[in-house]
Each structure stands twice: as structure tokens, then as C-alpha cells.
Design a protein around this motif. Structure first.
Motif, PDB file in Angstrom:
ATOM      1  N   SER A  61       0.854  -1.184   0.000  1.00 43.85           N
ATOM      2  CA  SER A  61       0.000   0.000   0.000  1.00 43.85           C
ATOM      3  C   SER A  61       0.895   1.240   0.000  1.00 43.85           C
ATOM      4  CB  SER A  61      -0.908   0.002   1.237  1.00 43.85           C
ATOM      5  OG  SER A  61      -1.646   1.194   1.319  1.00 43.85           O
ATOM      6  N   ASN A  63       1.104   5.333   0.094  1.00 45.71           N
ATOM      7  CA  ASN A  63       0.318   6.485   0.530  1.00 45.71           C
ATOM      8  C   ASN A  63       1.158   7.758   0.499  1.00 45.71           C
ATOM      9  OD1 ASN A  63      -2.166   4.968   1.845  1.00 45.71           O
ATOM     10  ND2 ASN A  63      -0.323   3.941   2.559  1.00 45.71           N
ATOM     11  N   SER A  73       1.076  14.256   7.151  1.00 47.30           N
ATOM     12  CA  SER A  73       0.829  13.610   5.868  1.00 47.30           C
ATOM     13  C   SER A  73      -0.032  14.466   4.966  1.00 47.30           C
ATOM     14  CB  SER A  73       0.167  12.242   6.085  1.00 47.30           C
ATOM     15  OG  SER A  73      -1.067  12.395   6.760  1.00 47.30           O
ATOM     16  N   PRO A  78      -0.605  14.639  -3.340  1.00 47.92           N
ATOM     17  CA  PRO A  78      -1.154  13.325  -3.700  1.00 47.92           C
ATOM     18  C   PRO A  78      -0.508  12.786  -4.977  1.00 47.92           C
ATOM     19  CG  PRO A  78      -2.686  15.067  -4.291  1.00 47.92           C
ATOM     20  CD  PRO A  78      -1.576  15.730  -3.544  1.00 47.92           C
ATOM     21  N   THR A 121     -11.459   3.680  -8.981  1.00 49.20           N
ATOM     22  CA  THR A 121     -10.272   2.846  -9.168  1.00 49.20           C
ATOM     23  C   THR A 121     -10.317   2.201 -10.552  1.00 49.20           C
ATOM     24  OG1 THR A 121      -8.943   1.069  -8.185  1.00 49.20           O
ATOM     25  CG2 THR A 121     -11.337   0.821  -8.086  1.00 49.20           C
ATOM     26  N   TYR A 125      -7.870  -3.150  -9.087  1.00 50.46           N
ATOM     27  CA  TYR A 125      -8.252  -3.111  -7.671  1.00 50.46           C
ATOM     28  C   TYR A 125      -8.803  -4.458  -7.208  1.00 50.46           C
ATOM     29  CZ  TYR A 125     -10.701  -1.655  -3.397  1.00 50.46           C
ATOM     30  OH  TYR A 125     -11.150  -1.538  -2.112  1.00 50.46           O
ATOM     31  N   SER A 219      -5.340   9.190  -3.762  1.00 53.07           N
ATOM     32  CA  SER A 219      -4.975   9.155  -2.343  1.00 53.07           C
ATOM     33  C   SER A 219      -4.192   7.913  -1.942  1.00 53.07           C
ATOM     34  CB  SER A 219      -6.234   9.244  -1.485  1.00 53.07           C
ATOM     35  OG  SER A 219      -7.116   8.168  -1.785  1.00 53.07           O
ATOM     36  N   ARG A 220      -4.231   6.869  -2.774  1.00 49.90           N
ATOM     37  CA  ARG A 220      -3.523   5.632  -2.429  1.00 49.90           C
ATOM     38  C   ARG A 220      -3.325   4.805  -3.689  1.00 49.90           C
ATOM     39  NH1 ARG A 220      -5.931   2.093   2.365  1.00 49.90           N
ATOM     40  NH2 ARG A 220      -5.358   4.047   3.424  1.00 49.90           N
ATOM     41  N   PHE A 222      -2.454   0.723  -4.644  1.00 47.78           N
ATOM     42  CA  PHE A 222      -2.200  -0.654  -4.221  1.00 47.78           C
ATOM     43  C   PHE A 222      -1.354  -1.345  -5.287  1.00 47.78           C
ATOM     44  CE2 PHE A 222      -6.202  -0.043  -1.758  1.00 47.78           C
ATOM     45  CZ  PHE A 222      -5.676  -0.307  -0.502  1.00 47.78           C
ATOM     46  N   PHE A 256       6.287  10.168   1.137  1.00 48.59           N
ATOM     47  CA  PHE A 256       5.313   9.101   0.883  1.00 48.59           C
ATOM     48  C   PHE A 256       5.705   7.914   1.756  1.00 48.59           C
ATOM     49  CE2 PHE A 256       8.857   8.553  -1.980  1.00 48.59           C
ATOM     50  CZ  PHE A 256       9.152   7.195  -1.888  1.00 48.59           C
ATOM     51  N   HIS A 259       3.787   0.506   2.613  1.00 41.43           N
ATOM     52  CA  HIS A 259       3.542  -0.477   3.676  1.00 41.43           C
ATOM     53  C   HIS A 259       3.346  -1.865   3.075  1.00 41.43           C
ATOM     54  CE1 HIS A 259       3.073   2.786   6.561  1.00 41.43           C
ATOM     55  NE2 HIS A 259       2.241   3.376   5.717  1.00 41.43           N
TER      56      HIS A 259
END
Length: 401
Positions: A61, A63, A73, A78, A121, A125, A219-220, A222, A256, A259
Motif C-alpha cells: 500500500s 500512501n 501527511s 497526492p 479505481t 483493484y 490518495s492511495r 495498491f 510518501f 507499507h
């Protein structure tokens, strides 16, 4: 001789039934608390581990911003579409790269409406989250590029808005946007944090940006590593790529964070296991309290039965026999309390796990340890009153009123 001593101990316990019950109560609560706490903790650990494992242990992940004290943060910029495309092209170890933007909106169908999470997305996803559809289809390439108003809904949204009606092909309103339902996600249930994963509407990310968000912020991201791939290498490649794209000078901190779900899984499992041990240790204190209660009651019993002890010693009873009688009384109370405590603890744990929706996992080792500890408490705390009774002077004991 032993059985005769045991018989006398049982008779003494029965003569003072109420006092014996109150004595046993401390052991029952102690053993029951230890078993219940550990069993509930084991179930919670298993539930959290299973929920995180559903996301895949090869999932990363990404971010914006860093999380922690003194790290804002919200100040980090972004991600954008170009970052996502760069990852797709340059991350050789990545199986899927899915951008994510989300917004809370009211969804309406007919007379029904509810506030839910809307996620923008791509089809990747569903790969990164290991999430299949129970009906319908995923997005077409033309729908993704053109930002067409189509959506895939979660099971909670389907049941609340459509009831028994088939949602695929129907149109619902997401905020102010009329959106055609093209698919329904399989139910996932609640996450380990208590949120409903099925209360969601998913649409192409360009559709959410143009129709709802009014910006192109991501915002994120994957990233799912290839099967058998090394997530640590993919993580290093992501960090190198983003540092270059975001023009972060050598020696400067990343704006950034990346994880690894495998590390999060291990850390979470370790934390829950530690909390389970802590709760078990706190509950075990009540066992010591119960042991002190046994010692106090047995000391009172010795005082009350001083004349009886004197008579037994005067007619030839050995000190070891008197010691054994009082010790058996204490151990019998502890063992009986331990049995009741095991039953109480398992019953409470079963009810709690059913209410919390976590697995009922009994640790045989903890049950045996708690029961053995209860018996040991009887031996340790019962010995001192028993020794006092055995060492009474027969003449002084007979004079006692």
C-alpha cells in the motif's frame, strides 16, 4: 489411612458449606477469568490475521506523506495518473497496480437511500484485493478511459437499496450522478476494525474525479507483487521510482510511505498476542487473591477447631496426619474451584466469541496450566495453616475454649 484422612477432610468441608463456597469462589473467578481472556484473545488474533490475509501477503500500500509524531501527511502532495502509469511500466515485479480515490456520498434508488463510501479505481483493484463478483462484470477499457458513469456495488448496498430486485442493469444515483450498475461484489463482511467492507460503490476513477471529486488526486496506490515474487524488492523499486518522480534530494526524507501487508500482518498478530498475554496475566492475579482467601479461611478453621485438633493429638494422631487432613481440605477446595472455573471460563469465552463474531479457539495448554495453578495455590496457601494445626501443643489445645 489416606482415605480416612480424606473422609475427615470432606466432612469438615461439608460442615461449613457456606464458608467453603465463598472460599472456592475466588479460585473459580481466577481460573475462569484466565481461560476466558486467553480464549477470547486467541480468537481475536485469528480473526485479525485472517482478515489481513484476505488482502494478500504480497500486497503493498503506497500512501502520500509519512505517518507518525511530527509528520504531517496532509502536507504531502497526492499521486497522479502519471505516477500510476510509471509504476505499471517500470515495476517488473508487480502483478497489478491499482489507483484509489474515494469520497463519501449518498446513493439513492427509488425511495431508498444511504450514505456510503464511493471508490474510484481500475479493474486492477479487484486483483489486488482478491475480490470477485457475484453478478455482472467489471469495467470495460472504454468505460475506464471515457469516465462513463457505471458502477459496481457491494453486497450491503445491494441488499439495502434493491432488496430482492436484481440490480445489474438498473440505474442508481450517486450524489448527483446517475450511475448504471454493471456488477455486484461478493460479500466480505466486517473488517478486523469493525467497518463494513460491503458498504461500498466502486466506479472508474476518472468518473469519480470528473463527476464527484472535481480534482484528479489519487490518495492511495495498491501494488500486488507477482506470485512468488519478493515484496521487499518491489517495495525498494517503488521507493526509488517515487523519489525520482517527486524529485526528493539524497538524504531527504520521503514524502510518501510504502507499507507491506505481510509486515503489518506480523506486527498485528504480535500485538494481539501480547495483549492476550497481558490480559491473562492480569486475570491470573485473581488466582493469587483466591489463594490468600483459602489461607485466611483455613487459619480461621484451625482456630475454631483447636480443641478438636488437641483431642486427635492426645489420643495418638500423628502430626503428619493432622497436617495431611488440613492440606487435603485446602487442595480439595482449590481443585473443585478449578473445575468450576474451567467450566465458567469456557462458557463465558464461547458466549463472548459468538457475540464478537470471532473463532472459538480453546488452548488446551492454558486450561491445564490454569487448573494446575489452582491446585498449586491450594498446596502452597494451605500448607501454612495445616502446619500450624499440626504443631499445636495437645495440652494447650485441650484448654482452648
Amino acid at each position: 489411612m489416606f482415605f480416612e484422612t480424606l473422609k475427615l477432610a470432606v466432612q469438615a468441608i461439608r460442615r461449613n458449606a457456606l464458608r467453603s463456597v465463598l472460599t472456592v469462589l475466588g479460585i473459580v473467578i481466577g481460573v475462569g477469568a484466565v481461560i476466558a481472556m486467553v480464549t477470547i484473545g486467541n480468537g481475536t488474533t485469528a480473526k485479525v490475521t485472517a482478515d489481513l490475509a484476505k488482502l494478500g501477503t504480497n500486497l503493498l500500500s503506497v500512501n502520500p506523506g509519512q505517518f507518525g509524531p511530527g509528520r504531517a501527511s496532509s502536507e504531502a502532495k497526492p499521486f497522479n495518473y502519471r505516477d500510476v502509469e510509471a509504476m505499471k511500466q517500470q515495476l517488473l515485479g508487480a502483478r497489478a497496480v491499482a489507483p484509489l480515490a474515494q469520497k463519501t456520498a449518498t446513493v439513492i434508488y427509488g425511495t431508498e437511500n444511504r450514505s456510503t463510501t464511493v471508490i474510484g479505481t481500475s479493474n486492477d483493484y479487484f486483483l489486488t484485493q482478491d475480490w470477485d463478483l457475484s453478478a455482472g462484470r467489471t469495467f470495460l477499457d472504454g468505460e475506464m478511459r471515457g469516465g462513463r458513469a457505471v458502477c459496481i456495488i457491494g453486497e450491503t448496498v445491494r441488499s439495502k437499496l434493491f432488496g430482492r430486485e436484481a440490480p445489474v442493469g438498473r440505474s442508481l444515483r450517486v450524489g448527483s450522478v446517475a450511475c448504471e450498475v454493471i456488477g455486484v461484489l461478493q460479500a466480505k463482511g466486517q473488517s478486523s476494525f469493525g467497518s463494513d467492507q460491503d458498504d461500498v460503490v466502486i466506479m472508474p476513477i476518472r468518473t469519480l474525479h470528473r463527476r464527484l471529486a472535481g480534482n484528479t488526486n489519487i490518495s492511495r496506490i495498491f501494488v500486488s507483487a507477482k506470485n512468488g515474487g519478493e515484496t521487499a524488492k518491489v517495495q525498494r523499486d517503488i521507493e526509488w521510482l517515487l523519489r525520482e518522480r517527486r524529485k526528493i534530494a539524497p538524504g531527504k526524507e520521503d514524502d510518501f510511505s510504502v507499507h507491506d501487508m505481510k509486515q503489518i500482518l506480523q506486527a498485528t498478530a504480535g500485538t494481539t498476542a501480547m495483549l492476550t498475554g497481558l490480559l491473562g496475566a492480569v486475570a491470573a492475579v485473581s488466582l493469587l487473591v483466591g489463594g490468600i482467601g483459602i489461607m485466611n479461611i483455613m487459619l480461621v478453621s484451625v482456630t475454631e477447631r483447636t480443641r478438636e485438633i488437641g483431642i486427635r493429638l492426645a489420643i495418638g494422631a500423628l502430626e503428619s496426619q493432622v497436617l495431611m487432613q488440613f492440606l487435603i481440605e485446602a487442595v480439595a477446595l482449590s481443585v473443585f474451584g478449578g473445575i468450576l472455573g474451567v467450566i465458567l471460563g469456557l462458557s463465558l469465552a464461547l458466549l463472548a466469541t459468538m457475540a464478537l463474531g470471532v473463532p472459538f479457539i480453546v488452548s488446551t495448554g492454558i486450561v491445564l496450566v490454569a487448573f494446575a495453578f489452582a491446585a498449586l495455590v491450594g498446596v502452597v496457601f494451605g500448607y501454612f495453616p495445616a502446619r500450624r494445626a499440626a504443631r499445636l501443643d495437645p495440652i494447650e489445645a485441650l484448654r482452648h475454649e
